[in-house]
Design a protein around this motif. Structure first.
Motif, PDB file in Angstrom:
ATOM      1  N   ASP A  85      27.840 101.203   9.766  1.00  0.00           N
ATOM      2  CA  ASP A  85      28.977 100.609  10.564  1.00  0.00           C
ATOM      3  C   ASP A  85      30.206 100.803   9.923  1.00  0.00           C
ATOM      4  O   ASP A  85      30.405 100.374   8.653  1.00  0.00           O
ATOM      5  N   ALA A  86      31.351 101.136  10.709  1.00  0.00           N
ATOM      6  CA  ALA A  86      32.412 101.315   9.886  1.00  0.00           C
ATOM      7  C   ALA A  86      33.271  99.958   9.367  1.00  0.00           C
ATOM      8  O   ALA A  86      33.955  99.746   8.424  1.00  0.00           O
ATOM      9  N   ALA A  87      32.743  98.877  10.089  1.00  0.00           N
ATOM     10  CA  ALA A  87      33.136  97.672   9.407  1.00  0.00           C
ATOM     11  C   ALA A  87      32.151  97.072   8.419  1.00  0.00           C
ATOM     12  O   ALA A  87      32.685  96.169   7.481  1.00  0.00           O
ATOM     13  N   GLY A  88      31.393  97.881   7.986  1.00  0.00           N
ATOM     14  CA  GLY A  88      30.475  97.461   6.796  1.00  0.00           C
ATOM     15  C   GLY A  88      29.081  97.174   7.208  1.00  0.00           C
ATOM     16  O   GLY A  88      28.569  97.104   8.083  1.00  0.00           O
ATOM     17  N   LEU A  89      28.298  96.969   5.865  1.00  0.00           N
ATOM     18  CA  LEU A  89      26.924  96.661   6.010  1.00  0.00           C
ATOM     19  C   LEU A  89      26.585  95.205   6.668  1.00  0.00           C
ATOM     20  O   LEU A  89      27.414  94.438   5.939  1.00  0.00           O
ATOM     21  N   GLY A  90      25.851  95.187   7.442  1.00  0.00           N
ATOM     22  CA  GLY A  90      25.695  93.668   8.089  1.00  0.00           C
ATOM     23  C   GLY A  90      25.255  92.820   6.955  1.00  0.00           C
ATOM     24  O   GLY A  90      26.017  91.740   7.188  1.00  0.00           O
TER      25      GLY A  90
ATOM     26  N   GLY B  82      37.214  78.072   2.386  1.00  0.00           N
ATOM     27  CA  GLY B  82      37.787  77.364   3.544  1.00  0.00           C
ATOM     28  C   GLY B  82      38.272  78.288   4.618  1.00  0.00           C
ATOM     29  O   GLY B  82      38.780  77.797   5.540  1.00  0.00           O
ATOM     30  N   VAL B  83      37.774  79.668   4.710  1.00  0.00           N
ATOM     31  CA  VAL B  83      38.030  80.688   5.769  1.00  0.00           C
ATOM     32  C   VAL B  83      37.064  80.130   6.899  1.00  0.00           C
ATOM     33  O   VAL B  83      35.975  80.022   6.552  1.00  0.00           O
ATOM     34  N   ARG B  84      37.457  80.281   7.962  1.00  0.00           N
ATOM     35  CA  ARG B  84      36.780  80.307   8.954  1.00  0.00           C
ATOM     36  C   ARG B  84      36.572  81.541   9.716  1.00  0.00           C
ATOM     37  O   ARG B  84      37.663  81.974  10.507  1.00  0.00           O
ATOM     38  N   CYS B  85      35.410  81.883   9.538  1.00  0.00           N
ATOM     39  CA  CYS B  85      35.159  83.377  10.278  1.00  0.00           C
ATOM     40  C   CYS B  85      33.750  83.537  10.373  1.00  0.00           C
ATOM     41  O   CYS B  85      32.810  82.877   9.611  1.00  0.00           O
ATOM     42  N   SER B  86      33.187  84.465  11.292  1.00  0.00           N
ATOM     43  CA  SER B  86      31.887  84.923  11.356  1.00  0.00           C
ATOM     44  C   SER B  86      31.865  86.273  10.646  1.00  0.00           C
ATOM     45  O   SER B  86      32.870  86.905  10.493  1.00  0.00           O
ATOM     46  N   ALA B  87      30.556  86.545  10.628  1.00  0.00           N
ATOM     47  CA  ALA B  87      30.221  87.914   9.947  1.00  0.00           C
ATOM     48  C   ALA B  87      31.070  89.212  10.595  1.00  0.00           C
ATOM     49  O   ALA B  87      31.483  89.977   9.969  1.00  0.00           O
ATOM     50  N   GLY B  88      31.208  88.794  11.951  1.00  0.00           N
ATOM     51  CA  GLY B  88      31.465  90.139  12.749  1.00  0.00           C
ATOM     52  C   GLY B  88      33.008  90.269  12.575  1.00  0.00           C
ATOM     53  O   GLY B  88      33.717  91.073  13.000  1.00  0.00           O
ATOM     54  N   GLN B  89      33.905  88.949  12.029  1.00  0.00           N
ATOM     55  CA  GLN B  89      35.446  89.405  11.563  1.00  0.00           C
ATOM     56  C   GLN B  89      35.260  90.079  10.443  1.00  0.00           C
ATOM     57  O   GLN B  89      36.570  90.275  10.237  1.00  0.00           O
ATOM     58  N   VAL B  90      34.428  90.343   9.734  1.00  0.00           N
ATOM     59  CA  VAL B  90      34.666  90.790   8.226  1.00  0.00           C
ATOM     60  C   VAL B  90      34.622  92.455   8.386  1.00  0.00           C
ATOM     61  O   VAL B  90      33.777  93.069   9.125  1.00  0.00           O
ATOM     62  N   ILE B  91      35.769  93.000   8.040  1.00  0.00           N
ATOM     63  CA  ILE B  91      35.875  94.269   7.634  1.00  0.00           C
ATOM     64  C   ILE B  91      35.823  94.869   6.322  1.00  0.00           C
ATOM     65  O   ILE B  91      36.635  94.439   5.573  1.00  0.00           O
TER      66      ILE B  91
ATOM     67  N   ASP C  32      39.971  89.235  18.327  1.00  0.00           N
ATOM     68  CA  ASP C  32      40.364  90.134  19.184  1.00  0.00           C
ATOM     69  C   ASP C  32      40.874  91.430  18.483  1.00  0.00           C
ATOM     70  O   ASP C  32      41.356  92.468  19.044  1.00  0.00           O
ATOM     71  N   LEU C  33      41.049  91.548  17.102  1.00  0.00           N
ATOM     72  CA  LEU C  33      41.267  92.646  16.441  1.00  0.00           C
ATOM     73  C   LEU C  33      40.239  93.303  15.887  1.00  0.00           C
ATOM     74  O   LEU C  33      40.468  94.251  14.920  1.00  0.00           O
ATOM     75  N   VAL C  34      39.056  92.741  15.793  1.00  0.00           N
ATOM     76  CA  VAL C  34      37.780  93.348  15.398  1.00  0.00           C
ATOM     77  C   VAL C  34      37.716  94.844  15.708  1.00  0.00           C
ATOM     78  O   VAL C  34      37.465  95.517  14.897  1.00  0.00           O
ATOM     79  N   ASP C  35      37.594  95.193  16.810  1.00  0.00           N
ATOM     80  CA  ASP C  35      37.444  96.423  17.564  1.00  0.00           C
ATOM     81  C   ASP C  35      38.475  97.405  17.211  1.00  0.00           C
ATOM     82  O   ASP C  35      38.326  98.453  16.487  1.00  0.00           O
ATOM     83  N   PRO C  36      39.783  96.870  17.443  1.00  0.00           N
ATOM     84  CA  PRO C  36      40.861  97.934  16.749  1.00  0.00           C
ATOM     85  C   PRO C  36      40.681  98.269  15.369  1.00  0.00           C
ATOM     86  O   PRO C  36      40.959  99.396  15.019  1.00  0.00           O
ATOM     87  N   PHE C  37      40.453  97.282  14.377  1.00  0.00           N
ATOM     88  CA  PHE C  37      40.394  97.409  12.966  1.00  0.00           C
ATOM     89  C   PHE C  37      39.117  98.353  12.946  1.00  0.00           C
ATOM     90  O   PHE C  37      39.218  98.951  11.778  1.00  0.00           O
ATOM     91  N   SER C  38      38.204  98.114  13.469  1.00  0.00           N
ATOM     92  CA  SER C  38      36.888  98.959  13.226  1.00  0.00           C
ATOM     93  C   SER C  38      36.958 100.391  13.357  1.00  0.00           C
ATOM     94  O   SER C  38      36.510 101.111  12.774  1.00  0.00           O
TER      95      SER C  38
END
Ligand SMILES: Cc1ncc(COP(=O)(O)O)c(C=O)c1O
Length: 501
Positions: A180-185, A200-209, A363-369
């Motif tokens: 995956d372009a965004a990285g290994l799961g 204290g970062v608020r994010c899900s794995a899906g937001q990580v590139i 909403d930036l996950v897809d554009p960045f990936s």
């Protein structure tokens, strides 16, 4: 210098298949054009017909035919047993009209010297901006005080090698295939978990590139969010990698002063109210070392929301805090999805790892990936997998804890050595965290000369001036304490202090 055989293969791959002329003729034209452009230098060796045929997906006969015509025209010479070479003396640039294979003119165009624009003349305007050497160009990585150098001799190499070997034995299809372009799961979720708990970062794995470096993250951000001439607020002084990334994108940089509370948001909003983005290092300002106060963080977030601007939070070296509690990441306070958070493993682990991460609003996950994929596909999966194992098994948190203790001791050694040898002349900046401290020097100090003289003693001092758009308030240098033992630090400071006079 001769080119390596096969080095320009990717250029051959650009063979145009759509102009309707025979394949051998297109292959001929492509190679000839590369010779005339100077992409293939006189005397350089061409790939074999077999390898070239594979690269441009034609038969060997087609390449043979193209080579025969190139030889007939004097562009190449073929030596049995040693290969095919670009002619050492070229027929010169073609004047007007195309001379196709087999169409020899009785009168050769007057031989012209193959003039290839050289140096900066050869570059695009963007290339001219990018090709400027950065402050690391003169860095000696082994020298005492070398900037941004982690301690490598304390890295748990046997443990890392064991994990790498285990992964190597279990290399299944998933690690051999496209990733995956965004990285290994596995790695994305390990990073998200770590950042939520530790920063204290608020994010899900899906937001990580996953990217290779902070530099790649900043470059990606600039490509995706910045247009030429956009205003970007940067800290004054600012990390040179950040100013370069935004400058390379054609942005206009607006340096905003930094005081003991961090970036002066009010000042920034006053001089650049419509900035598109603001780059900050709130945990540990680079290079000054101040921590941005909560009031300033909230003011920055409020400005970003008002101005519909982005904030890029570079959380570099926040893992290493020696006094007080680290403030949680600015990203965790963001209620309006304006913050892009960047972190790196390249210093916490080791510089050759080439793994870093970017956390983007949903909403930036897809554009960045997608942009990451266009840029260079994805980050090497093998190293991502080993890093994921290192984190999942608890080694990463343990490693940080251990390095923090080692760096703490070295930081104390630096502060004590400066006090002992140069307390009357060198004033240290904040030393609450990170891997370096700024040493402010007497006003009369000639930093260039000092750097030259310490370099002769195997030490490297970075002039703080390289990070300023204007002049620094007084002469200063970065003193990295992470990569040297307490004894070496003491010797180094004693030597530098003798040179300061
Ligand atoms: C502020 C800052 N961010 C990032 C980096 C480096 O990150 P990377 O090596 O991942 O590009 C550095 C220093 O090397 C730095 O000073």
């Amino acid at each position: 210098m001769k080119q390596r055989a096969g080095a320009p293969v990717s250029l051959f791959a650009e063979l145009d298949r759509d102009d309707g002329s025979p394949l051998y003729r297109r292959a001929y034209r492509r190679i000839r054009e590369m010779i005339l452009r100077g992409a293939l230098l006189p005397g350089s060796r061409l790939p074999s017909t077999r390898s070239l045929a594979g690269d441009i997906a034609v038969s060997r006969n087609t390449v043979e035919a193209a080579f025969a015509h190139l030889e007939a025209d004097g562009f190449i010479t073929r030596r049995v047993g040693s290969g095919t070479f670009v002619a050492a003396s070229l027929p010169g640039l073609l004047a007007g009209g195309e001379r196709g294979p087999g169409r020899k003119t009785s009168k050769r165009p007057k031989a012209t010297l193959l003039t290839r624009p050289s140096g900066n003349d050869a570059l695009s305007s963007r290339g001219r901006i990018m090709a400027v050497a950065g402050p690391s160009a003169d860095a000696d990585s082994d020298a005492t005080f070398g900037v941004c150098r982690p301690s490598l001799d304390t890295f748990p190499l046997p443990l890392w090698n064991r994990l790498a070997a285990r992964r190597g034995r279990r290399l299944g299809d998933t690690l051999l295939d496209e990733c995956d372009a965004a990285g290994l799961g596995d790695l994305r979720s390990a990073i998200a978990e770590y950042l939520n708990a530790a920063r204290g970062v608020r994010c899900s794995a899906g937001q990580v590139i996953v990217v290779t470096s902070t530099q790649q993250a900043l470059d990606l951000i600039a490509r995706v969010l910045i247009d030429a001439h956009d205003e970007i607020m940067v800290e004054e002084p600012c990390y040179a990698g950040a100013t370069a990334a935004f400058r390379n994108a054609g942005a206009r940089l607006v340096p905003v002063r930094v005081d003991e509370h961090g970036l002066d948001v009010e000042h920034g909003a006053g001089i650049s109210p419509t900035a598109r983005l603001c780059y900050v290092t709130p945990s540990h300002q680079f290079p000054l070392g101040v921590t941005m106060t909560l009031a300033r963080r909230l003011a920055l977030l409020a400005w970003a929301e008002r101005a519909r601007a982005w904030i890029v939070e570079d959380d570099y070296d926040s893992e290493f805090r020696y006094t007080g509690h680290p403030l949680a990441a600015l990203q965790g306070l963001d209620e309006h999805a304006r913050v892009l958070y960047v972190g790196t493993f390249n210093k916490v682990m080791f510089p050759a790892l080439r793994l870093a991460y970017l956390i983007v609003p949903l909403d930036l996950v897809d554009p960045f990936s997608n942009a990451r994929e266009w840029l260079d596909g994805f980050t090497a999966a093998g190293m991502q997998a080993v890093m994921a194992d290192f984190m999942r098994r608890g080694h990463f948190v343990q490693h940080i804890r251990r390095m923090r203790a080692i760096y703490h001791e070295r930081r104390d050694a630096l502060c004590a050595a400066v006090e002992r040898h140069a307390g009357d002349r060198v004033r240290l900046g904040p030393a609450d965290g990170g891997m370096h401290v700024v040493g402010w020097l007497p006003r009369r100090t000639d930093v260039t000369q000092l750097r030259r003289r310490v370099a002769q003693r195997d030490m490297y001092l970075r002039d703080v001036a390289v990070y300023y758009a204007s002049r620094p308030p007084q002469p200063g240098v970065l003193l990295n304490f992470a990569s040297a033992t307490p004894a070496a630090i003491d010797r180094g400071v004693a030597a530098v202090s003798r040179l300061i006079g």
